[in-house]
Design an enzyme around this catalytic site. Structure first.
Site, PDB file in Angstrom:
ATOM      1  N   HIS A  65       0.925  -1.228   0.118  1.00  0.00           N
ATOM      2  CA  HIS A  65      -0.012   0.300  -0.051  1.00  0.00           C
ATOM      3  C   HIS A  65       0.826   1.214  -0.270  1.00  0.00           C
ATOM      4  O   HIS A  65       1.878   1.103   1.242  1.00  0.00           O
ATOM      5  CB  HIS A  65      -0.662  -0.026   1.141  1.00  0.00           C
ATOM      6  CG  HIS A  65      -1.799  -1.108   1.288  1.00  0.00           C
ATOM      7  ND1 HIS A  65      -2.548  -1.863   2.286  1.00  0.00           N
ATOM      8  CD2 HIS A  65      -2.637  -1.641  -0.129  1.00  0.00           C
ATOM      9  CE1 HIS A  65      -3.309  -2.139   1.711  1.00  0.00           C
ATOM     10  NE2 HIS A  65      -3.411  -2.581   0.381  1.00  0.00           N
ATOM     11  N   GLU A  68       1.455   3.322   2.798  1.00  0.00           N
ATOM     12  CA  GLU A  68       2.534   2.871   3.834  1.00  0.00           C
ATOM     13  C   GLU A  68       3.414   2.220   3.970  1.00  0.00           C
ATOM     14  O   GLU A  68       3.981   1.605   4.764  1.00  0.00           O
ATOM     15  CB  GLU A  68       1.443   1.680   4.395  1.00  0.00           C
ATOM     16  CG  GLU A  68      -0.251   1.318   4.209  1.00  0.00           C
ATOM     17  CD  GLU A  68      -0.763  -0.049   4.638  1.00  0.00           C
ATOM     18  OE1 GLU A  68      -0.007  -0.352   4.517  1.00  0.00           O
ATOM     19  OE2 GLU A  68      -2.312   0.376   4.875  1.00  0.00           O
ATOM     20  N   HIS A 210       2.304  -3.868   6.708  1.00  0.00           N
ATOM     21  CA  HIS A 210       1.386  -3.075   6.166  1.00  0.00           C
ATOM     22  C   HIS A 210       1.729  -1.886   7.143  1.00  0.00           C
ATOM     23  O   HIS A 210       2.002  -2.299   8.912  1.00  0.00           O
ATOM     24  CB  HIS A 210      -0.109  -3.378   6.622  1.00  0.00           C
ATOM     25  CG  HIS A 210      -0.575  -3.865   4.663  1.00  0.00           C
ATOM     26  ND1 HIS A 210      -1.217  -3.921   3.905  1.00  0.00           N
ATOM     27  CD2 HIS A 210       0.036  -5.181   4.475  1.00  0.00           C
ATOM     28  CE1 HIS A 210      -0.848  -4.604   2.901  1.00  0.00           C
ATOM     29  NE2 HIS A 210       0.467  -5.596   3.117  1.00  0.00           N
ATOM     30  N   GLU A 269       0.456  -5.284  10.316  1.00  0.00           N
ATOM     31  CA  GLU A 269      -0.276  -3.944  10.985  1.00  0.00           C
ATOM     32  C   GLU A 269       0.642  -2.735  11.698  1.00  0.00           C
ATOM     33  O   GLU A 269       0.316  -3.123  13.062  1.00  0.00           O
ATOM     34  CB  GLU A 269      -1.957  -3.411  11.324  1.00  0.00           C
ATOM     35  CG  GLU A 269      -2.312  -4.194  10.390  1.00  0.00           C
ATOM     36  CD  GLU A 269      -2.778  -3.597   9.213  1.00  0.00           C
ATOM     37  OE1 GLU A 269      -2.378  -2.470   8.996  1.00  0.00           O
ATOM     38  OE2 GLU A 269      -3.604  -3.973   8.315  1.00  0.00           O
TER      39      GLU A 269
HETATM   40 ZN   LIG Z   1      -2.017  -1.985   4.079  1.00  0.00          ZN
END
Ligand SMILES: [Zn+2]
Length: 299
Positions: A65, A68, A210, A269
């Site tokens: 992403h 990110e 992420h 994350e």
């Molecule tokens: Zn992500």
């Protein structure tokens, strides 16, 4: 350790700086191998770094992403510190990195989405066609802070053949800054490059980085092996992050990996806050993630 870093990870990466740092590492450290596993929509190489000579094959990737991209900094810092430790015989947190090298073959793709990252960190593309395209998708706004997709508005982590149709039904139906899963699975070269690499190398374990939430997602539809729970708990212990088994989400890279390989796959994350997390968060996010990277040697 810090004084010996030869990369420029203290700012968000443009593609050019990222490539420069990879070449610097390659010129400095003999244990560093650099492969090109595909090309982005705009023709940028998607690089894979391989370090290690072990029987266990572990894959780590970052910047699926665009907003990110601090995950690329985390990965590049680890690569630099790891290589430095190998060349000086210095341990990292008490771990002998030669042992790590001999146990684990690490496949690392620090920047899955180079076009998206460069849009965030370097600005609009010079190429007029792509410039118009992203402005159209972004409603003519030049603020790309919420842009997750690749350069033509496909969310690369919604591209995998793991109940892709569910995401298709409930997500945007056309190119968008985030969440559009494409007109079919694996239509985008960046997603396909990681897919092909994974099939070819038959990884034992994968970690997709992420931001944000300080969470470790470790399950998919009950298809994950029992060991995934133990690994996630250890990752949680060393990082302070919270292991979570299931989330209402499909078509992600780790979802597909768990579904098709029945091996441990994780979405990490990193950090806490609002994306894009500020680069000033890098030091503490790195320390948290480093524990997870090192834990792969014993769990
Ligand atoms: Zn992500």
């Amino acid at each position: 350790m810090r004084l010996n870093r030869i990369i420029h990870d203290e700012r968000f990466y443009t593609f050019r700086q990222f490539e420069e740092d990879l070449f610097t590492l390659q010129a400095t450290y003999p244990q560093f191998a650099l492969n090109t596993i595909g090309h982005s929509i705009m023709g940028r190489p998607i690089y894979e770094v391989v370090i290690g000579n072990g029987a266990q094959h572990i894959h780590i990737n970052g910047s699926f992403h665009a907003h990110e991209s601090i995950t690329t900094n985390v990965i590049m810092r680890f690569i630099n510190d790891y290589l430095h430790a190998l060349s000086t015989n210095e341990p990292i947190r008490g771990h002998n990195m030669h042992h790590y090298f001999n146990e684990i073959t690490l496949s690392i793709v620090p920047m899955v989405n180079p076009d998206g990252v460069d849009l965030l960190n370097n600005g609009l593309p010079e190429n007029e066609r792509f410039r118009e395209l992203v402005l159209d998708i972004n409603n003519q706004s030049t603020n790309f802070d919420q842009w997750k997709a690749n350069i033509r508005g496909v969310d690369l982590n919604n591209q995998y053949p793991a109940n892709w149709e569910i995401e298709q039904r409930r997500k945007p139906k056309q190119p968008a800054p985030r969440d559009f899963p494409g007109y079919g699975p694996l239509t985008e070269p960046e997603a396909l490059a990681i897919y092909d690499l994974t099939l070819m190398k038959d990884f034992d374990r994968v970690l997709a980085l992420h931001t944000q939430g300080e969470i470790i997602f470790w399950g998919y539809e009950g298809l994950e092996p029992p060991i995934s729970r133990d690994i996630a708990q250890e990752y949680g212990r060393v990082s302070g992050y919270r292991p979570i088994q299931y989330v209402d989400s499909h078509a992600g890279y780790k979802d597909w990996f768990i579904q098709d390989f029945r091996r441990p796959g994780f979405t990490l994350e990193l950090g806490q806050g609002v994306n894009p997390l500020p680069i000033t968060d890098l030091d503490h996010i790195y320390e948290e993630t480093l524990g997870i990277f090192l834990a792969n040697i014993y769990v």
